[in-house]
Design a protein around this motif. Structure first.
Motif, mmCIF file in Angstrom:
data_model
loop_
_atom_site.group_PDB
_atom_site.id
_atom_site.type_symbol
_atom_site.label_atom_id
_atom_site.label_comp_id
_atom_site.label_asym_id
_atom_site.label_seq_id
_atom_site.Cartn_x
_atom_site.Cartn_y
_atom_site.Cartn_z
ATOM 1 N N UNK A 156 47.322 49.033 39.171
ATOM 2 C CA UNK A 156 46.881 48.170 40.090
ATOM 3 C C UNK A 156 45.625 47.279 39.367
ATOM 4 N N UNK A 157 45.825 46.078 39.409
ATOM 5 C CA UNK A 157 44.620 45.323 38.596
ATOM 6 C C UNK A 157 43.427 44.981 39.578
ATOM 7 N N UNK A 158 42.293 45.415 39.738
ATOM 8 C CA UNK A 158 41.322 45.148 40.520
ATOM 9 C C UNK A 158 40.280 44.077 40.119
ATOM 10 N N UNK A 159 39.810 43.256 40.681
ATOM 11 C CA UNK A 159 38.696 42.110 40.249
ATOM 12 C C UNK A 159 37.784 42.062 41.176
ATOM 13 N N UNK A 160 36.682 42.360 40.799
ATOM 14 C CA UNK A 160 35.390 42.240 41.567
ATOM 15 C C UNK A 160 34.698 41.092 41.201
ATOM 16 N N UNK A 161 34.415 40.056 42.118
ATOM 17 C CA UNK A 161 33.777 38.779 41.804
ATOM 18 C C UNK A 161 32.473 38.505 42.072
ATOM 19 N N UNK A 162 31.622 38.207 41.430
ATOM 20 C CA UNK A 162 30.126 37.840 41.556
ATOM 21 C C UNK A 162 30.350 36.322 41.844
ATOM 22 N N UNK A 163 30.219 35.760 43.075
ATOM 23 C CA UNK A 163 30.201 34.335 42.973
ATOM 24 C C UNK A 163 29.104 33.632 42.372
ATOM 25 N N UNK A 164 29.344 32.283 42.218
ATOM 26 C CA UNK A 164 28.341 31.257 42.045
ATOM 27 C C UNK A 164 27.433 31.266 43.233
ATOM 28 N N UNK A 165 26.523 30.589 43.074
ATOM 29 C CA UNK A 165 25.342 30.471 44.321
ATOM 30 C C UNK A 165 25.190 29.037 44.180
#
Length: 508
Positions: A1-10
Motif C-alpha cells: 500500500x502506497x500512503x501519501x501524507x500531504x502538508x498543504x500549501x497555505x
C-alpha cells in the motif's frame, strides 16, 4: 500500500514560514514501524516545495506549490492508495480542503483522510462541506491512523476504529473517541528523513531570526497541558492531560538532531514544558554535563507560577538564553477572564531576576478579547511598558474553533463578520463588544511601533543599562548575538517605517 501524507500549501496575508510538520513525521514514523514492508509511506510537502518563492494573488500570498497540474503530477509519481492531509489551524482550512478536492479530482478512487486540530473540532462539518474527504481522524492521530490502515488492509472492521468519523449509506458516522496514548514512549523518535531538512533550515532562519544559533530544530518533550486558558484549542486533541516523554528518549532525539543533522539550537515545542520542576532540573543537568554547546528556547514560554530563581540559574548554565513569559495580559480582570494563573507582581519580579541573570526576556500581550474594554486594554499595554521586558509582541485574540473564547465570540454574534482565511495574530478580522477590528489593528500597530524607541530610552539610563543590559554581554558570542538581533530589528521593524516616510518624496 502506497500512503501519501500531504502538508498543504497555505494562503496567508503575510509571508509566513512554518516549522517542520512534526505531526506528519510522527504519523509516518509510527506507521512504518508498525507495518514495515506492508506499506510505503512518504510525505508530499507542498508547502516546503514552494514556500521559498511565495506568489502574491490579491490580498494573499500563496506559500507552497498550489498549481493543480503540478500537484497532480507529483501525486502521479507516487501512485497513492491512501492520502492523508493535515489541517491544524482554522485559518488554513480552506487550503487543506482545496488540496483534498484536487486529489479526489485526479484520483477519484483513492480514499482521503484528514486530521489535525481543526478537523478534530469540526469532524462532521468537514465531511458535510467537502465531499472529497472520506474520513476524519479525530484527536491524537497515531493509533487512529494505524487502525484505518488496518481496515483498508482488511484486518479489522471500520466500526472498531475509535476516533474515526466517516460516511456510511449516506449518513455520517461518528465513532467513539480514541483514548489518549498513556505511555507516549511507545511511539518511536520522529524520523526526519521524511522531510526536506534543508528547506526547513531555511524557513526557520527566516521565521525565528532571533535565535542565537542556526540551524534550529523543534522537539516535543511532552504532550498536552492541564491548564484552562479560554483562547486555547489544544484541549480538543490532547484534552487536559499532560504526558511527558522519558528524558532518555528526548536526549537521544536531540543528539540525533545535533550529531547527524548539524542542528545547533533546539526550540522546545511543548504546550507546557515547565510542569514538573524536577524534570527540568534533570534536563539541564544532562546538557551541562555533556557540554554540547547547544542553545535552547521554549516556544510556548516559561510559566511564571512554576519557576523560581534557582531553576532559572540552572537553565542559563544549560544553554537557555532567552525566556518568553506568557503573561498574555497586564490587567487582572482580563487574566481572570482568560483563566491565566499569573500574578503580575510575581511576574515583574521574576522578569527582573531573569534580566539580571543575563536572559533576553519577552512576552505576548494579547488584546481584543470579546468583553475587554478600552480601559482594560490600556492597562495591559501600560503594564508591558512599565516592565523591564526586552521584547513584547502585541497581538490580537483569535477565536480558534474548539476554544471557550470561540464560543463567547459565537454567543455574542461576533463571528459572522469574520474573515479567517490566512489571518494572523497581528491583524484582526473580528469586532468585539467594545472595538471594531480596525481599532484593534490600530492599537496593536501603535503599541508595537513605539516599543523599540521605548527600550532605547530605557537603556540610556545608566542604572538600567548596568542592571539589565550588561549582564547579557558576558562573551564575544553574546556581543555577536546582540548585533545580529539589532540588525534584524532594523531590517524588519525600522526599515519599513523609514521607507514609508521617505516614499512620498519620490512619488510623482
Amino acid at each position: 500500500m502506497n500512503i501519501i501524507l500531504i502538508h498543504p500549501y497555505i494562503r496567508a496575508m503575510e509571508k509566513t514560514f512554518l516549522s517542520e510538520p512534526l505531526g506528519l513525521v510522527c504519523l509516518a514514523t509510527h506507521a512504518e514501524k508498525v507495518f514495515k514492508e506492508k506499506i510505503r509511506i512518504s510525505i508530499l510537502d507542498l508547502y516546503a516545495m514552494g514556500a521559498r518563492s511565495p506568489v502574491k494573488n490579491g490580498d494573499y500570498y500563496y506559500l507552497g506549490i498550489h498549481d493543480e497540474a503540478v500537484i497532480a503530477e507529483e501525486l502521479a509519481k507516487l501512485q497513492p492508495d491512501l492520502v492523508g492531509i493535515t489541517c491544524n489551524f482554522t485559518a488554513y482550512v480552506d487550503d487543506s480542503l482545496d488540496v483534498a478536492d484536487i486529489v479526489k479530482h485526479h484520483f477519484p478512487d483513492v480514499p482521503i483522510v484528514m486530521g489535525g486540530a481543526h478537523p478534530t473540532i469540526e469532524a462532521v462539518e468537514t465531511l458535510q462541506h467537502c465531499s472529497s474527504v472520506d474520513y476524519v481522524a479525530r484527536g491524537e492521530g497515531e493509533i487512529v491512523f494505524e487502525n484505518l490502515i488496518r481496515y483498508l488492509l482488511g484486518e479489522i472492521s471500520i466500526d472498531a476504529i475509535n476516533g474515526l468519523t466517516y460516511r456510511k449509506d449516506g449518513e455520517i458516522v461518528f465513532n467513539p473517541k480514541m483514548d489518549l496514548i498513556k505511555d507516549i514512549d511507545r511511539l518511536p523518535i520522529p524520523n526526519r528523513k521524511y522531510i526536506d531538512q534543508q528547506a526547513y533550515k531555511y524557513f526557520n532562519k527566516q521565521t525565528v531570526w532571533y535565535v542565537r544559533k542556526q540551524p534550529v530544530a523543534t522537539v516535543m518533550t511532552s504532550r498536552g497541558c492541564p491548564y484552562q486558558c479560554v483562547f486555547c484549542s489544544t484541549k480538543v486533541v490532547w484534552e487536559r492531560n499532560w504526558r511527558p516523554r522519558s528524558l532518555e528518549l528526548v536526549f537521544e532525539e536531540i543528539e540525533i538532531l545535533h550529531k547527524e543533522y548539524g542542528f545547533r539550537e533546539i526550540i522546545i515545542n511543548d504546550d507546557q514544558f515547565m510542569l514538573k520542576k524536577s524534570r527540568i532540573h534533570e534536563f539541564c543537568d544532562y546538557f551541562i554535563e555533556k557540554n554540547y554547546n547547544l542553545c535552547f528556547s521554549v516556544d510556548a514560554g516559561i510559566s511564571i507560577w512554576l519557576v523560581d530563581v534557582d531553576l532559572l540559574e540552572k537553565m542559563r548554565k544549560a544553554g537557555f538564553y532567552a525566556l518568553r513569559f506568557p503573561i498574555e495580559s497586564g490587567c487582572e480582570k482580563t487574566l481572570e477572564y482568560i483563566r491565566k494563573p499569573v500574578k503580575l507582581d510575581k511576574a515583574s519580579a521574576l522578569i527582573d531576576e531573569a534580566c539580571r541573570l543575563g536572559f533576553w526576556t519577552s512576552s505576548n500581550i494579547i488584546v481584543g478579547f470579546p468583553y475587554e474594554t478600552r480601559e482594560e486594554v490600556n492597562e495591559s499595554i501600560r503594564y508591558a511598558y512599565g516592565s523591564v521586558l526586552d521584547f513584547t509582541s502585541f497581538i490580537i485574540a483569535k477565536p480558534q474553533a474548539g476554544s471557550e473564547m470561540y464560543e463567547d465570540f459565537k454567543k455574542e454574534g461576533l463571528l459572522e463578520k469574520a474573515v479567517v482565511q490566512g489571518s494572523d495574530f497581528y491583524r484582526s478580522d473580528y469586532d468585539t463588544l467594545h472595538f471594531t477590528a480596525r481599532e484593534l489593528n490600530d492599537i496593536v500597530n501603535n503599541a508595537s511601533s513605539k516599543w523599540f524607541m521605548h527600550k532605547v530610552k530605557f537603556f540610556i539610563n545608566p542604572i538600567n543599562f548596568y542592571r539589565y543590559f550588561l549582564p547579557k554581554l558576558k562573551s564575544i558570542e553574546d556581543v555577536r548575538y546582540l548585533f545580529s538581533v539589532l540588525l534584524a530589528i532594523f531590517r524588519r521593524k525600522i526599515m519599513p517605517i523609514l521607507i514609508s516616510k521617505i516614499k512620498p518624496f519620490f512619488s510623482p
